[in-house]
Write a protein that holds these residues in place. Structure first.
Motif, PDB file in Angstrom:
ATOM      1  N   THR A  88      48.057  42.483  24.476  1.00 49.40           N
ATOM      2  CA  THR A  88      47.175  41.548  25.364  1.00 49.40           C
ATOM      3  C   THR A  88      47.276  41.957  26.938  1.00 49.40           C
ATOM      4  OG1 THR A  88      47.588  39.801  23.720  1.00 49.40           O
ATOM      5  CG2 THR A  88      46.660  39.136  26.038  1.00 49.40           C
ATOM      6  N   VAL A 130      36.103  49.033  27.172  1.00 46.98           N
ATOM      7  CA  VAL A 130      35.966  48.377  25.711  1.00 46.98           C
ATOM      8  C   VAL A 130      36.533  49.207  24.552  1.00 46.98           C
ATOM      9  CG1 VAL A 130      34.408  47.086  24.216  1.00 46.98           C
ATOM     10  CG2 VAL A 130      34.047  46.823  26.871  1.00 46.98           C
ATOM     11  N   VAL A 189      39.654  48.620  22.255  1.00 45.58           N
ATOM     12  CA  VAL A 189      39.355  48.168  20.925  1.00 45.58           C
ATOM     13  C   VAL A 189      40.314  49.031  19.925  1.00 45.58           C
ATOM     14  CG1 VAL A 189      37.983  48.108  18.914  1.00 45.58           C
ATOM     15  CG2 VAL A 189      37.177  47.130  20.978  1.00 45.58           C
ATOM     16  N   TRP A 225      38.603  38.134  21.752  1.00 49.10           N
ATOM     17  CA  TRP A 225      38.663  39.272  22.505  1.00 49.10           C
ATOM     18  C   TRP A 225      37.107  39.871  22.232  1.00 49.10           C
ATOM     19  CZ3 TRP A 225      42.010  41.359  25.472  1.00 49.10           C
ATOM     20  CH2 TRP A 225      43.214  40.915  25.389  1.00 49.10           C
ATOM     21  N   TRP A 279      35.568  38.554  25.405  1.00 47.89           N
ATOM     22  CA  TRP A 279      36.122  39.361  26.492  1.00 47.89           C
ATOM     23  C   TRP A 279      35.091  40.711  26.564  1.00 47.89           C
ATOM     24  CZ3 TRP A 279      38.313  39.137  30.938  1.00 47.89           C
ATOM     25  CH2 TRP A 279      39.239  38.040  31.291  1.00 47.89           C
ATOM     26  N   TYR A 280      35.041  41.537  25.463  1.00 44.36           N
ATOM     27  CA  TYR A 280      34.339  42.694  25.532  1.00 44.36           C
ATOM     28  C   TYR A 280      32.999  42.358  25.834  1.00 44.36           C
ATOM     29  CZ  TYR A 280      38.430  44.008  22.716  1.00 44.36           C
ATOM     30  OH  TYR A 280      39.712  44.469  22.122  1.00 44.36           O
ATOM     31  N   PRO A 323      43.170  35.790  23.184  1.00 49.79           N
ATOM     32  CA  PRO A 323      43.368  36.349  24.778  1.00 49.79           C
ATOM     33  C   PRO A 323      43.345  34.941  25.579  1.00 49.79           C
ATOM     34  CG  PRO A 323      41.277  36.683  23.879  1.00 49.79           C
ATOM     35  CD  PRO A 323      41.919  36.061  22.597  1.00 49.79           C
ATOM     36  N   PRO A 324      43.696  35.189  26.924  1.00 45.85           N
ATOM     37  CA  PRO A 324      43.703  33.988  27.749  1.00 45.85           C
ATOM     38  C   PRO A 324      42.528  33.733  28.198  1.00 45.85           C
ATOM     39  CG  PRO A 324      44.546  36.112  28.577  1.00 45.85           C
ATOM     40  CD  PRO A 324      44.449  36.127  27.323  1.00 45.85           C
ATOM     41  N   ASP A 357      46.987  36.434  18.178  1.00 47.41           N
ATOM     42  CA  ASP A 357      46.914  35.523  19.141  1.00 47.41           C
ATOM     43  C   ASP A 357      45.674  35.486  19.774  1.00 47.41           C
ATOM     44  OD1 ASP A 357      48.226  37.994  21.761  1.00 47.41           O
ATOM     45  OD2 ASP A 357      47.417  38.316  19.533  1.00 47.41           O
ATOM     46  N   LEU A 373      40.569  46.007  30.934  1.00 47.76           N
ATOM     47  CA  LEU A 373      39.123  45.292  30.930  1.00 47.76           C
ATOM     48  C   LEU A 373      38.919  44.675  32.384  1.00 47.76           C
ATOM     49  CD1 LEU A 373      39.380  42.695  27.733  1.00 47.76           C
ATOM     50  CD2 LEU A 373      37.728  45.360  28.241  1.00 47.76           C
ATOM     51  N   ARG A 385      45.325  45.496  27.167  1.00 47.23           N
ATOM     52  CA  ARG A 385      43.893  45.222  27.083  1.00 47.23           C
ATOM     53  C   ARG A 385      43.336  44.617  28.245  1.00 47.23           C
ATOM     54  NH1 ARG A 385      43.071  43.202  21.008  1.00 47.23           N
ATOM     55  NH2 ARG A 385      42.502  45.422  20.057  1.00 47.23           N
ATOM     56  N   LEU A 386      43.839  43.407  28.638  1.00 49.36           N
ATOM     57  CA  LEU A 386      43.073  42.813  29.749  1.00 49.36           C
ATOM     58  C   LEU A 386      43.328  43.760  31.142  1.00 49.36           C
ATOM     59  CD1 LEU A 386      44.649  39.231  29.318  1.00 49.36           C
ATOM     60  CD2 LEU A 386      42.263  39.818  29.232  1.00 49.36           C
TER      61      LEU A 386
END
Lengths: 52, 562
Positions: free
Chosen positions: B266, B86, B90, A26, A29-30, A20-21, A18, B273, B269-270
């Motif tokens: 998801t 991060v 990961v 990803w 994002w990182y 990410p939004p 999937d 972040l 993780r978000l």
């Protein structure tokens, strides 16, 4: 002491199927987070020198 | 505080606690519901919860005072945090989610053995149990200074309220209350910042204030000079800070529990972040408040010491009173000279006349040196008169400004900020302590009971840890600077815990026996170094982690060769 007969969990992150939004991956994002850190350090160096 | 302040303070706190309890009244009674809120949190809820858990009352009391005293270099402490977010997103998040664990330490039994899991859980329980006590002490300091209340009574009052909603609603109640608490915190800090700039003299702009602060060495944001005994520089922040953040967010159950509550990988993780993006700007803002306070007090009279309860106690004593009052008078006279010198510097900076700037700066530095000397003499005197009192007054600086200069109503709001932060952070800690106690210590020894039984045990564990934290809080007054005390405490244990997890994640061939003894030895060495050397505390995160990894590898090599 017996060693448990369990495989160590792989540290290779699973590649999520999937997306990410908001950003395409990803990894993007990182890099956003790390890029923001770089920009903040740059700003702090600038401010330190500007007002020294 | 005025009646309006009391109304706003009481109303805000009651609303937050009431709202959290009401929203979670129909929560399920399974362990999953109680300890992880049913794993339904969205990314922003996870992110807010992570931020609220880290930002305790100490953040809002100590940090502005630290910037006032030592400048903004404390920001370097957070430079490793985004990198840690991060790395955890990961590596750790997918593993924790895939195994559907309740605690981080649960994973260690599957990877190593129960003994290693228990050891890591115990290290966490010791350090978090003590840190939670400190988190309760900070707001008690606020209320005791405002009201003259008995500090122990205040600790019990705040602790009791926090225990009540944590025990009743579990993780969901903690998360829901944290959302309201973060809203109050940000509102209060933005208003405080605006008013600080507004209160500067008309001829002093924000830029002028920054230039004055810069000339006084308060905008020392980045320092690339390497010194292992220096607590805050770029290198200690980017390395020691990284290891501390990896340990705290990756292995400390009070944080792991926040993102385990995420709906899926998801969302977790978000949430992490989001913290990586917002944490440094947030700390920058809080430190900037301290710098603005410093400039504000260049133009407005500051007390000789901000710890007024201790000052008043000593000022009335026969032996030390006359000397202290004499120092206060000299300090008041010196303030006028300092305000004049600061005004001259601002005027000179506007003209860009290098000679005038140098002269004004020299005058200001002379008055600052004299002021510093007076403050140090006062602190020595206070320490002589009341050996048990906290002579260092940086934790009182922001609070003193709020009480003396904020308009009615906003004082109540700012006190609510401090108390909200305290309860949000301590509640998450309490929640994690009870989870770890039951999931990692109690359940493995009492297997096969019903879910309801373990939920009840978690509630009792929360009560027990809450009471223990309150007990420890009563000793906190003897510690130097609150935020440093918390970070030092964490750094002593985090390195070892992180080392265990690094070996678990990356060194597949190391077994439980090897890593266990490496961890025990590492912890002994770290404690030995702490008591016998003056190494900056952030380095203990690296040392502890490295010792576990190296010890595991060398043990394995010895075992292989023999």
């Amino acid at each position: 002491m017996p060693v448990p007969n369990l495989p160590a969990v792989s540290v290779i992150p699973p590649q999520p199927t999937d997306k990410p939004p908001l950003l395409p991956s990803w990894r993007a994002w990182y890099w956003l987070v790390l890029g923001a850190l770089g920009a903040e350090i740059g700003l702090f160096v600038y401010l330190t020198r500007l007002f020294a | 505080m005025s009646g309006l302040d009391w109304l706003i303070l009481g109303g805000t706190l009651l609303f937050i606690v009431g709202y959290g309890t009401w929203r979670t009244r129909r929560a399920g009674d399974s362990l999953d519901d109680y300890l992880l809120g049913g794993r339904t949190a969205s990314w922003w809820a996870v992110g807010l919860s992570i931020m609220a858990t880290q930002a305790s009352a100490i953040t809002f009391l100590s940090t502005p005072g630290q910037a006032y005293d030592d400048g903004m270099r404390f920001i370097q402490f957070y430079l490793g945090l985004p990198v840690a977010m991060v790395l955890i997103a990961v590596f750790a998040v997918p593993i924790y989610h895939r195994l559907q664990v309740f605690t981080a330490y649960e994973y260690l039994e599957g990877r190593f053995d129960r003994r290693t899991r228990t050891f890591a859980a115990l290290l966490f329980l010791v350090q978090r149990g003590l840190s939670n006590g400190l988190s309760l002490y900070a707001p008690a300091l606020v209320l005791s200074a405002i009201l003259g209340w008995n500090i122990q009574l205040t600790v019990w009052l705040i602790g009791g309220l926090m225990i009540a909603y944590t025990v009743s609603g579990g993780t969901k109640a903690v998360a829901v209350t944290q959302q309201a608490q973060v809203a109050v915190i940000f509102t209060g800090m933005v208003i405080a910042g605006y008013l600080l700039v507004h209160y500067l003299p008309a001829e002093v702009s924000f830029t002028d204030a920054m230039r004055v602060a810069g000339h006084e060495g308060k905008l020392n944001l980045i320092d690339f000079h390497f010194d292992p005994s220096d607590r805050y520089n770029f290198w200690s922040g980017i390395t020691g800070g990284l290891f501390l953040a990896l340990s705290y967010f990756g292995t400390d159950q009070s944080q792991v529990q926040r993102y385990l509550a995420g709906r899926d990988i998801t969302e977790s993780r978000l949430g992490l972040l989001m913290n990586g993006l917002l944490k440094i700007p947030m700390q920058f803002g809080i430190l900037l408040l301290g710098v603005l306070l410093f400039v504000f007090y260049q133009f407005n009279p500051a007390p000789l010491t901000f710890n007024r309860p201790v000052y008043l106690q000593v000022a009335h004593s026969e032996q030390y009173g006359p000397q202290l009052r004499g120092l206060e008078r000299t300090h008041a006279t010196l303030f006028k000279a300092r305000a004049r010198a600061t005004g001259q510097l601002v005027a000179a900076l506007k003209t860009d006349d290098i000679q005038a700037i140098a002269t004004a700066k020299m005058h200001l530095q002379a008055t600052q040196a004299a002021n510093l000397g007076l403050r140090q003499r006062a602190q020595t005197l206070l320490k002589q008169a009341v050996p048990t009192a906290e002579a260092k007054d940086t934790d009182y600086i922001f609070l003193t400004f709020v009480l003396n200069y904020m308009p009615h109503g906003l004082v109540g709001l700012l006190v609510a900020v401090v108390l909200s932060a305290a309860m949000g952070s301590a509640a998450a800690g309490l929640n994690a302590l009870s989870s770890t106690t039951v999931v990692d210590l109690y359940k493995p020894r009492r297997p096969g009971r019903s879910e309801g039984h373990y939920v009840a045990a978690s509630r009792w564990a929360a009560v027990g840890w809450g009471v223990l934290g309150i007990g420890f809080a009563t000793f906190a007054a003897r510690l130097e600077n609150l935020i440093q005390a918390v970070n030092i405490l964490g750094s002593l244990f985090y390195g070892t815990i992180l080392g265990i997890f690094v070996v678990a994640f990356f060194l597949k061939s190391v077994n439980g026996r090897t890593v266990f003894w490496a961890a025990v030895m590492a912890q002994i060495v770290v404690m030995g170094l702490f008591f016998t050397t003056d190494i900056g505390y952030l380095w203990f995160n690296i040392i502890g982690c490295a010792l576990v990894v190296v010890g595991s590898l060398s043990n394995k090599l010895v075992g292989t060769s023999s």
